[in-house]
Design a protein around this motif. Structure first.
Motif, short mmCIF file in Angstrom:
data_model
loop_
_atom_site.label_atom_id
_atom_site.label_comp_id
_atom_site.label_asym_id
_atom_site.label_seq_id
_atom_site.Cartn_x
_atom_site.Cartn_y
_atom_site.Cartn_z
N HIS A 1 25.04 50.75 -38.63
CA HIS A 1 24.75 51.17 -40.01
C HIS A 1 24.69 49.97 -40.95
N ALA A 2 25.67 49.08 -40.83
CA ALA A 2 25.70 47.92 -41.72
C ALA A 2 24.49 47.02 -41.49
N THR A 3 24.10 46.85 -40.23
CA THR A 3 22.92 46.04 -39.93
C THR A 3 21.66 46.67 -40.52
N VAL A 4 21.54 47.99 -40.38
CA VAL A 4 20.39 48.70 -40.94
C VAL A 4 20.33 48.51 -42.45
N ASN A 5 21.45 48.65 -43.12
CA ASN A 5 21.47 48.51 -44.58
C ASN A 5 21.08 47.09 -45.02
N LEU A 6 21.55 46.08 -44.29
CA LEU A 6 21.21 44.70 -44.64
C LEU A 6 19.74 44.41 -44.38
N LEU A 7 19.18 44.93 -43.29
CA LEU A 7 17.76 44.74 -43.02
C LEU A 7 16.91 45.44 -44.07
N ALA A 8 17.34 46.63 -44.50
CA ALA A 8 16.60 47.36 -45.53
C ALA A 8 16.59 46.57 -46.84
N ARG A 9 17.70 45.90 -47.16
CA ARG A 9 17.75 45.09 -48.37
C ARG A 9 16.76 43.92 -48.30
N LEU A 64 9.40 49.73 -38.11
CA LEU A 64 7.97 50.04 -38.18
C LEU A 64 7.15 48.77 -38.10
N SER A 65 7.74 47.65 -38.51
CA SER A 65 7.06 46.36 -38.44
C SER A 65 8.12 45.27 -38.39
N ASP A 66 7.81 44.17 -37.70
CA ASP A 66 8.74 43.05 -37.68
C ASP A 66 8.52 42.12 -38.86
N ARG A 67 7.67 42.53 -39.78
CA ARG A 67 7.42 41.73 -40.98
C ARG A 67 7.98 42.47 -42.19
N PRO A 68 8.84 41.83 -42.97
CA PRO A 68 9.37 42.49 -44.16
C PRO A 68 8.28 42.68 -45.21
N GLY A 99 11.05 38.91 -35.09
CA GLY A 99 12.11 39.59 -35.81
C GLY A 99 13.47 39.52 -35.16
N VAL A 100 13.58 38.89 -34.00
CA VAL A 100 14.86 38.83 -33.31
C VAL A 100 15.89 38.06 -34.14
N VAL A 101 15.47 36.95 -34.73
CA VAL A 101 16.40 36.15 -35.54
C VAL A 101 16.88 36.94 -36.75
N ALA A 102 15.98 37.71 -37.38
CA ALA A 102 16.36 38.51 -38.54
C ALA A 102 17.39 39.57 -38.16
N VAL A 103 17.17 40.22 -37.03
CA VAL A 103 18.12 41.25 -36.58
C VAL A 103 19.45 40.61 -36.21
N ARG A 104 19.40 39.48 -35.52
CA ARG A 104 20.64 38.79 -35.14
C ARG A 104 21.42 38.36 -36.38
N HIS A 105 20.73 37.80 -37.35
CA HIS A 105 21.39 37.34 -38.56
C HIS A 105 22.01 38.52 -39.31
N ALA A 106 21.25 39.63 -39.44
CA ALA A 106 21.78 40.80 -40.15
C ALA A 106 23.00 41.36 -39.45
#
Length: 233
Positions: free
Chosen positions: A54-62, A82-86, A96-103
């Motif tokens: 949940h926390a990762t999802v919220n940070l990625l959404a931000r 839906l896309s690996d591009r914000p 998008g792996v780095v973004a998910v890992r960081h979040a």
């Protein structure tokens, strides 16, 4: 019985039977899920991973990522983007792996520091299950009251309106309570990412599978047991 009850039954019988059958099916299905819900309540490690998801999802959404959903399993959680591009950004070369890992790392750090609100999400399936339960109970309750109770049409409509208000207002706070008590936990000592997999789904959504190793905080009983052992040494 008031005359209106039988007139309503005659005209709206198909519309009454449909929701009644659907509500019964929902309650039976949820009854079959109760053992799994009980097991999840006792599985604090999976509940902790659920909170990290949940926390990762919220940070990625931000950060502007559009998410389709998430799912927690034993030792890992899944994210579908839906896309690996914000939104407004460029497509990262790593997919998008780095973004998910960081979040996820930031989520773990924030949860350990006490920012537990990130672990609870209004989009969680627990909230939707709560809505389904309340809807099923409200539907069956309204049908039973309408058929059995000696009330006038105006009072019956007020009852239905009250039930709809309960669904609209009560499902979210009850869902939050159930998340805190049954499906989500923030009581972990440390957690680290062991692996992240990236897959393209048939509908072009991007799935990230985040494997975690979570160490839980010792329970009160374990802490009490450790103290005498340390004193003996």
């Amino acid at each position: 019985h008031p005359q209106w009850r039988w007139e309503v039954i005659a005209w709206l019988l198909p519309f009454v039977l449909g929701p009644a059958i659907a509500a019964a099916v929902v309650l039976v299905a949820l009854g079959q899920l109760l053992p799994e819900m009980r097991q999840l309540r006792l599985d604090l490690r999976t509940r902790a991973i659920h909170g990290i998801e949940h926390a990762t999802v919220n940070l990625l959404a931000r950060r502007g990522f559009k998410l389709r959903g998430g799912l927690t399993e034993n030792g890992l959680f899944n994210l579908w983007l839906l896309s690996d591009r914000p939104v407004g950004g460029e497509r990262p070369p790593d997919g998008g792996v780095v973004a998910v890992r960081h979040a996820c790392k930031v989520a773990i750090r924030l949860l350990r520091r006490g920012s537990t609100r990130l672990a609870f999400d209004r989009r969680c399936g627990t909230t939707w299950v709560t809505l389904f339960i309340l809807s099923a109970l409200a539907t069956i309750g309204a049908i039973v009251v309408g058929l059995v109770a000696h009330i006038e049409l105006r009072d019956f409509m007020l009852l239905v309106g009250g039930l709809l208000l309960l669904l609209g207002v009560g499902s979210r706070p009850i869902g939050w309570i159930l998340q805190r008590t049954l499906t989500v936990s923030t009581r972990f000592e440390r957690a680290r990412i062991t692996r992240i997999q990236r897959r393209i789904e048939p509908d072009d959504a991007i799935r990230f599978i985040v494997h975690l190793r979570v160490v839980l905080k010792p329970s009160t009983r374990e802490r009490r047991h450790r103290r005498p052992m340390q004193r003996r040494r």
